[in-house]
Design an enzyme around this catalytic site. Sequence first.
Site, PDB file in Angstrom:
ATOM      1  N   ASP A 131      16.366 -41.563 -18.216  1.00 11.83           N
ATOM      2  CA  ASP A 131      15.357 -42.091 -17.299  1.00 11.83           C
ATOM      3  C   ASP A 131      14.057 -42.400 -18.023  1.00 11.83           C
ATOM      4  O   ASP A 131      13.341 -43.347 -17.658  1.00 11.83           O
ATOM      5  CB  ASP A 131      15.108 -41.083 -16.175  1.00 11.83           C
ATOM      6  CG  ASP A 131      16.335 -40.898 -15.290  1.00 11.83           C
ATOM      7  OD1 ASP A 131      17.239 -41.746 -15.371  1.00 11.83           O
ATOM      8  OD2 ASP A 131      16.382 -39.908 -14.531  1.00 11.83           O
ATOM      9  N   SER A 254       7.018 -35.359  -7.851  1.00 10.88           N
ATOM     10  CA  SER A 254       6.637 -35.130  -6.460  1.00 10.88           C
ATOM     11  C   SER A 254       7.580 -34.150  -5.776  1.00 10.88           C
ATOM     12  O   SER A 254       7.145 -33.298  -4.994  1.00 10.88           O
ATOM     13  CB  SER A 254       6.612 -36.459  -5.702  1.00 10.88           C
ATOM     14  OG  SER A 254       6.336 -36.260  -4.329  1.00 10.88           O
TER      15      SER A 254
END
Length: 471
Positions: A131, A254
Amino acid sequence: GEAMDRRRSCGVADAVCDATDASCTEGAPEVVQTTRLYAGAIGQATAHLAETRLSWESQPRNIAIFLRRATKELIEPFEMLRDWLVSRYGVRIFVDPAAAEELVPGEATWTPEQRPHLADMIDLIITMGGDGTLLFVSSLFERSVPPVVAFNFGSLGFLTTWDFGKFRSSLTRIFEDQSHLNLRRRLHVTVVQFDEGDRPSQVSEYQVLNEVVVDRGSSPYMAGIDAYVDSQYCTTVAADGVILSTPTGSTAYSLSAGGPMVHPAVTGVLFTPISPHSLSFRPVVFPDRSVVRLQLPQSARGDAQVTLDGRVGPTLRPGDCVVVSISAFPLPCVAPLSDTHTWLASLATVLHWNDRRKQESLTSASYTETIAAARRAGEAEQAIDGGAREDGAVFDSSPTASESLDDRKTADRRRGTRRDRDKAAADGTVARSPAVARRPRHRRRAAAMEQAPELACAETIDDIESFMRHA
């Protein structure tokens, strides 16, 4: 340049321009030769951007391959991929400058002067990493981005959905218009720094795929950040910091800070505090049209640090601010399935979302075996403890398959105690049980007196034990 600006003003990158809408570029001159593809009626309804299929108008000619940094194990897979693409499709291969210098010297690359024009040079991007490699690719393109095919060579692989072991069949599907195009929204971040006269001294712009973080950095004090939404005061963040993330970044930092998981097709800005001082300060989601401004007040006790997709950004002084809105240029990710299938598969395989052991029926094989094992253990215990046995009986002390080590030790102690008691009864003596041996000395003496009154003349407990040993 004017034609490119008009095309980009529709909110879609050149790589996925509205080729079916002639009014967008009517009368405009031909743009530099770049990616020739369209994705359905992408310029007509932005609500369906994420449910599009990749379709090429002409075969890609220039392909850029990004390799995971400092990973020599990727040299052989890269050479396999390069040779197959060149021999089958006759494309031209570029690699990022870092890989050209460290891993595959001699491969074609681009210069720092050409970097702002990569979207015009490259038709397709292939990443070989995790990623983080995809986040790095996103940071290189300030406006439009070519389609990205991400092969998973990382540790997590939430955004890298393609298996390199099947790269031949996968790329054949992509070149033959049999793949999906998932448009992942990005954030447009503007950092404004002021001088002593409250005049903007430096303005920096970034494109962020996951999140932008404003925190206390190295300061030991709790951060105090004023938050505004659409120029209206919202709240003062009293916490370690605050995260503004995209739906794509909702499963990253988050999520670790307690934020929700949001489908990537949902357009919005996630506002997640980091370790807030107030327990009622919960995450919220603002609509995609919102403009969020985070400003460090003049009364702040320390500076604040800006982090963009894990990269260290500018340091905020009192009075500086960060302005965040949804970017007009998404990241087009080529995927084997639709965004819903891809997202749910990543939740299940990478995050193990709601992964729990299912309750089985009482008639299942595991419960049946458990009950049978309990029944065998009960029968074995009854065989050991049940009834009187004849003197001189031979006891089978061999362990069974269902007995554990503790069960065998307990059974051996019981057998040994009974043998001693039976022998003492036959000889007319009294055997001392292990339970008696563990009692205090004065209690052991009283117990011995009760079992053998003839020992009452013994003066000490040692005399009793000596008598019992020699009996």
